[in-house]
Design a protein around this motif. Structure first.
Motif, PDB file in Angstrom:
ATOM      1  N   THR A 179       6.609  11.029  -0.844  1.00  0.00           N
ATOM      2  CA  THR A 179       5.329  11.242   0.107  1.00  0.00           C
ATOM      3  C   THR A 179       6.110  12.143   1.275  1.00  0.00           C
ATOM      4  O   THR A 179       5.514  13.134   1.790  1.00  0.00           O
ATOM      5  CB  THR A 179       5.472   9.864   0.905  1.00  0.00           C
ATOM      6  N   ILE A 186      -1.058   6.281  -4.653  1.00  0.00           N
ATOM      7  CA  ILE A 186      -0.017   5.218  -4.672  1.00  0.00           C
ATOM      8  C   ILE A 186       0.398   5.296  -6.240  1.00  0.00           C
ATOM      9  O   ILE A 186      -0.150   5.328  -7.133  1.00  0.00           O
ATOM     10  CB  ILE A 186      -0.284   4.042  -4.421  1.00  0.00           C
ATOM     11  N   PRO A 188       3.143  -4.830   6.153  1.00  0.00           N
ATOM     12  CA  PRO A 188       2.801  -3.797   4.921  1.00  0.00           C
ATOM     13  C   PRO A 188       4.030  -3.565   4.279  1.00  0.00           C
ATOM     14  O   PRO A 188       5.094  -3.276   4.976  1.00  0.00           O
ATOM     15  CB  PRO A 188       2.415  -2.827   6.078  1.00  0.00           C
ATOM     16  N   VAL A 213      -3.033   1.071   6.962  1.00  0.00           N
ATOM     17  CA  VAL A 213      -1.629  -0.064   7.432  1.00  0.00           C
ATOM     18  C   VAL A 213      -1.790  -0.804   8.866  1.00  0.00           C
ATOM     19  O   VAL A 213      -1.619  -1.929   8.911  1.00  0.00           O
ATOM     20  CB  VAL A 213      -0.480   0.892   7.705  1.00  0.00           C
ATOM     21  N   ILE A 245       3.585   7.418   7.013  1.00  0.00           N
ATOM     22  CA  ILE A 245       3.218   6.279   7.926  1.00  0.00           C
ATOM     23  C   ILE A 245       4.606   5.762   8.331  1.00  0.00           C
ATOM     24  O   ILE A 245       4.915   5.505   9.626  1.00  0.00           O
ATOM     25  CB  ILE A 245       2.694   5.233   7.189  1.00  0.00           C
ATOM     26  N   HIS A 246       5.902   5.490   7.600  1.00  0.00           N
ATOM     27  CA  HIS A 246       7.153   5.300   8.030  1.00  0.00           C
ATOM     28  C   HIS A 246       7.759   5.931   8.660  1.00  0.00           C
ATOM     29  O   HIS A 246       8.795   5.409   9.320  1.00  0.00           O
ATOM     30  CB  HIS A 246       7.745   4.702   6.696  1.00  0.00           C
ATOM     31  N   LEU A 274       5.450  -0.622   1.950  1.00  0.00           N
ATOM     32  CA  LEU A 274       4.872   0.869   1.428  1.00  0.00           C
ATOM     33  C   LEU A 274       5.548   1.308   0.308  1.00  0.00           C
ATOM     34  O   LEU A 274       6.815   1.015   0.289  1.00  0.00           O
ATOM     35  CB  LEU A 274       5.239   1.652   2.632  1.00  0.00           C
ATOM     36  N   THR A 283       1.013  -1.198  -0.008  1.00  0.00           N
ATOM     37  CA  THR A 283       0.061   0.014   0.047  1.00  0.00           C
ATOM     38  C   THR A 283       0.967   1.269  -0.192  1.00  0.00           C
ATOM     39  O   THR A 283       2.006   1.338  -0.158  1.00  0.00           O
ATOM     40  CB  THR A 283      -0.962   0.053   1.166  1.00  0.00           C
ATOM     41  N   THR A 284       0.259   2.379   0.412  1.00  0.00           N
ATOM     42  CA  THR A 284       0.826   3.549  -0.172  1.00  0.00           C
ATOM     43  C   THR A 284       1.215   4.177   1.408  1.00  0.00           C
ATOM     44  O   THR A 284       0.779   3.822   2.538  1.00  0.00           O
ATOM     45  CB  THR A 284      -0.081   4.516  -0.555  1.00  0.00           C
ATOM     46  N   GLY A 285       2.460   5.116   1.696  1.00  0.00           N
ATOM     47  CA  GLY A 285       2.923   5.456   2.912  1.00  0.00           C
ATOM     48  C   GLY A 285       2.398   6.706   3.052  1.00  0.00           C
ATOM     49  O   GLY A 285       2.664   7.396   4.179  1.00  0.00           O
TER      50      GLY A 285
END
Ligand SMILES: *Cc1c(COP(=O)(O)O)cnc(C)c1O
Length: 365
Positions: A333, A112, A100, A90, A314-315, A102, A81-83
């Motif tokens: 991102t 994405i 996950p 997530v 997210i990361h 990313l 998925t996307t970050g």
């Protein structure tokens, strides 16, 4: 000067309050608080609207989790998925015990980057979750083709994208599973937590129906080890009232967005990009500028509420940065997170309010 909120649930409630009160009273009178006739009726109208079958669940997060469970995602599996999304996308992967993966976004759409998906696929990949961020569909045609070719599932996170379309098809009707949130501030919002899962695959659909309700087949028989993620009757009754207005509310959002885009035409900010054949439903109207922080504080000082969706990728979240994704970097991102700004958009927004907001943007950038 009047305050302009980012979302205005009060204005909407005023326009439907007697209908809503009657709907709630109906549930209080008939006592169907969990599932029951109101839930069934709402599921039918939502499924019909989206062009597939729908099941009410407890939230958008539950929809994602149950969707992943129903396609068999478990420990050791990978889900791409996307970050650049709300963290629930997530979390649902992690709740299944899966990993996950990313990938970065396309900086034009904030969704994405479909070109990066293929290199992220491994023998462990079970699914891709495409998030239709801000109300703009992800590039599902390309993503679906990749998923089909690699025989992996496609899940749509449509939590922000009720009635968004790609080539005349509503999102939530294209992947194997569609996940919707009716969190109060979403384009279709309950007055509490609520969500829905959509699917045209009978096997997936029946599995979700059981999993959301303790794996039940009958009242006392539990075929699977399930969960308590049901939609309640009062929320369903409220959603049943609101769904009738969703098309007109969506149109209003689109009109306001088109006004903003026109008014900001010669201003040094990047306005939302909508690829041909895609229909954006503007859950959020997101502009981009290097002067984001200054603009945010200027708007705030003039009683205008703006937001950042999302300031921390997210990361880079504290809960992840030291463990799950220590080394990954998602440059687009990370760059976007510093420059994006969500300005007020809701159906009841007035042209006067929009002008006030645009004037501050013009003065600042
Ligand atoms: C709101 C949202 C969710 C979670 O929905 P809840 O109903 O709050 O659980 C998931 N994904 C995205 C992209 C969202 O915006």
């Amino acid at each position: 000067m009047n305050k302009i909120p980012l979302v205005n649930l009060g204005a909407q409630y005023k326009s439907i309050c007697s209908e809503v009160q009657m709907a709630i009273q109906r549930v209080l009178d008939n006592g169907s608080f969990i599932q029951g006739p109101e839930v069934k009726a709402f599921e039918e109208s939502f499924g019909e609207l989206i062009g597939t079958n729908a099941l009410g669940v407890a939230s958008g997060t539950a929809a994602l989790f149950l969707g992943l469970k129903a396609i068999g995602v478990g420990p050791g599996d990978e889900v791409i998925t996307t970050g650049h999304t709300f963290i629930a996308t997530v979390e649902a992967i992690e709740q299944c015990g899966a990993i996950p993966i990313l990938v970065d976004i396309d900086p034009k759409t904030y969704n994405i980057n479909a070109d990066l998906i293929e290199t992220a696929i491994s023998p462990k990949t079970k699914a891709v979750i495409a998030v239709h961020l801000y109300g703009l569909p992800a590039n599902l045609f390309q993503i679906k083709e990749i998923c089909d070719r690699h025989k992996i599932h496609l899940i749509e996170d449509a939590a922000q994208a009720h009635l968004a379309k790609i080539e005349k098809k509503y999102v939530g009707s294209i992947g194997d599973v569609g996940c919707f949130s009716f969190y109060p501030g979403k384009n279709l919002g309950a007055y509490g937590d609520a969500g829905a899962v959509t699917s045209s695959e009978p096997k997936i659909f029946e599995m979700i129906r059981m999993l959301r309700d303790h794996g039940r087949t009958t009242k006392y028989e539990h075929q699977y080890w399930g969960f308590g993620e049901r939609l309640d009757g009062i929320q369903a009754a409220i959603l049943g009232v609101k769904i009738k207005h969703l098309k007109s509310w969506t149109q209003k959002r689109q009109e306001h967005a088109s006004n903003y885009t026109k008014m900001l035409k010669n201003v040094d900010v990047i306005t939302p990009f909508v690829p041909g054949g895609f229909e954006h439903v503007y859950h959020l109207y997101v502009i981009r500028t290097k002067k984001r922080d200054l603009l945010l504080s200027k708007l705030k000082s003039q009683e205008i509420e703006a937001g950042i969706h999302y300031p921390i990728p997210i990361h880079m979240q504290p809960c992840y940065i030291n463990s799950k994704f220590p080394k990954i970097s998602l440059p687009e991102t990370e760059k976007a997170a510093k420059e994006i700004l969500s300005i007020p958009i809701y159906p009841e927004l007035t042209l006067e309010e929009q002008t006030r907001i645009v004037n501050i943007i013009k003065e600042t950038v």
